[in-house]
Design a protein around this motif. Structure first.
Motif, PDB file in Angstrom:
ATOM      1  N   HIS A 198       0.837  -1.198   0.000  1.00 42.88           N
ATOM      2  CA  HIS A 198       0.000   0.000   0.000  1.00 42.88           C
ATOM      3  C   HIS A 198       0.875   1.252   0.000  1.00 42.88           C
ATOM      4  O   HIS A 198       1.726   1.427   0.882  1.00 42.88           O
ATOM      5  N   LYS A 207      -8.102   1.963   5.183  1.00 44.41           N
ATOM      6  CA  LYS A 207      -7.554   2.050   3.834  1.00 44.41           C
ATOM      7  C   LYS A 207      -7.099   0.689   3.302  1.00 44.41           C
ATOM      8  O   LYS A 207      -6.870   0.533   2.100  1.00 44.41           O
ATOM      9  N   ASP A 259      -6.992  -3.320   2.293  1.00 47.07           N
ATOM     10  CA  ASP A 259      -7.772  -4.426   1.752  1.00 47.07           C
ATOM     11  C   ASP A 259      -7.473  -5.647   2.629  1.00 47.07           C
ATOM     12  O   ASP A 259      -6.353  -6.146   2.655  1.00 47.07           O
ATOM     13  N   SER A 284      -8.565  -9.654  -0.060  1.00 50.14           N
ATOM     14  CA  SER A 284      -7.964 -10.246  -1.258  1.00 50.14           C
ATOM     15  C   SER A 284      -6.922 -11.312  -0.944  1.00 50.14           C
ATOM     16  O   SER A 284      -6.687 -12.215  -1.749  1.00 50.14           O
ATOM     17  N   ARG A 294     -12.844  -9.135  -2.231  1.00 52.90           N
ATOM     18  CA  ARG A 294     -11.904  -8.084  -2.616  1.00 52.90           C
ATOM     19  C   ARG A 294     -12.320  -6.763  -1.966  1.00 52.90           C
ATOM     20  O   ARG A 294     -13.449  -6.318  -2.104  1.00 52.90           O
ATOM     21  N   GLY A 295     -11.402  -6.177  -1.251  1.00 50.10           N
ATOM     22  CA  GLY A 295     -11.696  -4.897  -0.626  1.00 50.10           C
ATOM     23  C   GLY A 295     -12.388  -4.971   0.715  1.00 50.10           C
ATOM     24  O   GLY A 295     -12.770  -3.941   1.260  1.00 50.10           O
ATOM     25  N   GLN A 296     -12.575  -6.183   1.254  1.00 51.32           N
ATOM     26  CA  GLN A 296     -13.138  -6.275   2.597  1.00 51.32           C
ATOM     27  C   GLN A 296     -12.292  -5.454   3.569  1.00 51.32           C
ATOM     28  O   GLN A 296     -11.061  -5.462   3.496  1.00 51.32           O
ATOM     29  N   ARG A 297     -12.944  -4.753   4.486  1.00 55.72           N
ATOM     30  CA  ARG A 297     -12.247  -3.905   5.444  1.00 55.72           C
ATOM     31  C   ARG A 297     -12.203  -4.544   6.825  1.00 55.72           C
ATOM     32  O   ARG A 297     -13.028  -5.398   7.153  1.00 55.72           O
TER      33      ARG A 297
END
Length: 253
Positions: A44, A65, A67, A70, A95-98
């Motif tokens: 990142h 911010k 991910d 993934s 994908r993109g789970q926080r």
């Protein structure tokens, strides 16, 4: 949260999560002490100059911010993707789970009336700071989930603090490698209603002995379904597993 939703759909009786306190005091749901394994922090751009990867060194806004889903697609840790057990929709949702907050997780439990085992993680570098205990209970009360929550920890000082300040909340002692000496007396010292050992440490005789004293056993992490069914048949109150659907199907036969 996707895993929680799937567990609910698969017929899990309860779910388990792990809690850390991060740099700004927010309580978040995350397993590891460090972020590398299950987030994209190493690539990142916002964190390229940060040396620490410990979750406690990041704020809530910074963690949002990342991910945190993934990695599962890339590593396929249980072989479920290769086996075709994951739908294309699930892969897209991963994908993109926080990283969720404890508030978000407990709100899910309240909405669905789903009991939750909240494991308070040993706070790396600050294990003797007991403030996380009160912070957890504040959120439990705020969201009115006292009837759904069981608190567990490998840090038994947290459990002692919990018993002293909030005796109405049920507790479970987590252990690995060896049992406490005089196990019944040790568990009664914390007023524990549950005992959560590594599944390799227990047998039917121990489960029966603890049951005689009103202590329920829920071993972790039992992913062999034959072993899981055997433990359930042997008197275990709960089975902590990564495969709730498989276990539900076996127990329903």
């Amino acid at each position: 949260m996707l895993a929680a939703q799937r567990g609910l759909e698969f017929g899990a009786d309860y779910w388990e999560l792990d809690v850390h306190k991060v740099a700004d005091g927010t309580l978040v749901v995350f397993h590891d002490d460090v972020l590398d394994r299950t987030t994209d922090i190493s690539t990142h751009p916002d964190f390229s100059d940060r040396r620490s990867r410990r979750i406690r060194d990041y704020t809530w806004d910074e963690l949002q911010k990342l991910d945190a889903g993934s990695w599962f697609i890339t590593s396929d840790p249980f072989g479920t993707i290769a086996a075709g057990e994951m739908s294309a929709n699930d892969l897209d949702l991963m994908r993109g789970q926080r990283i969720p907050s404890l508030k978000e997780a407990l709100a899910f439990s309240r909405k669905h009336n789903l009991p939750v085992n909240v494991e308070i993680k040993n706070q790396a570098g600050a294990a003797d700071d007991l403030s996380i205990v009160g912070d957890v209970v504040d959120i439990v009360h705020e969201l009115n989930v006292q009837d759904l929550v069981l608190i567990s920890s490998f840090n038994h000082d947290y459990l002692a603090e919990m018993k002293a300040r909030y005796p109405e909340i049920p507790l479970a002692v987590l252990v690995e490698n060896k049992h406490p000496e005089d196990i019944v007396a040790y568990l009664q010292r914390f007023g524990c209603t549950c005992y959560h050992p590594d599944y390799q440490m227990i047998d039917v005789a121990l489960v029966s002995r603890l049951m005689e004293h009103g202590i329920r056993v829920a071993p972790y992490t039992v992913n062999d379904m034959d072993r899981a069914v055997s433990l359930a048949s042997g008197g275990c109150f709960g089975i902590i597993t990564d495969y709730p659907l498989s276990l539900r199907q076996r127990l329903s036969r």
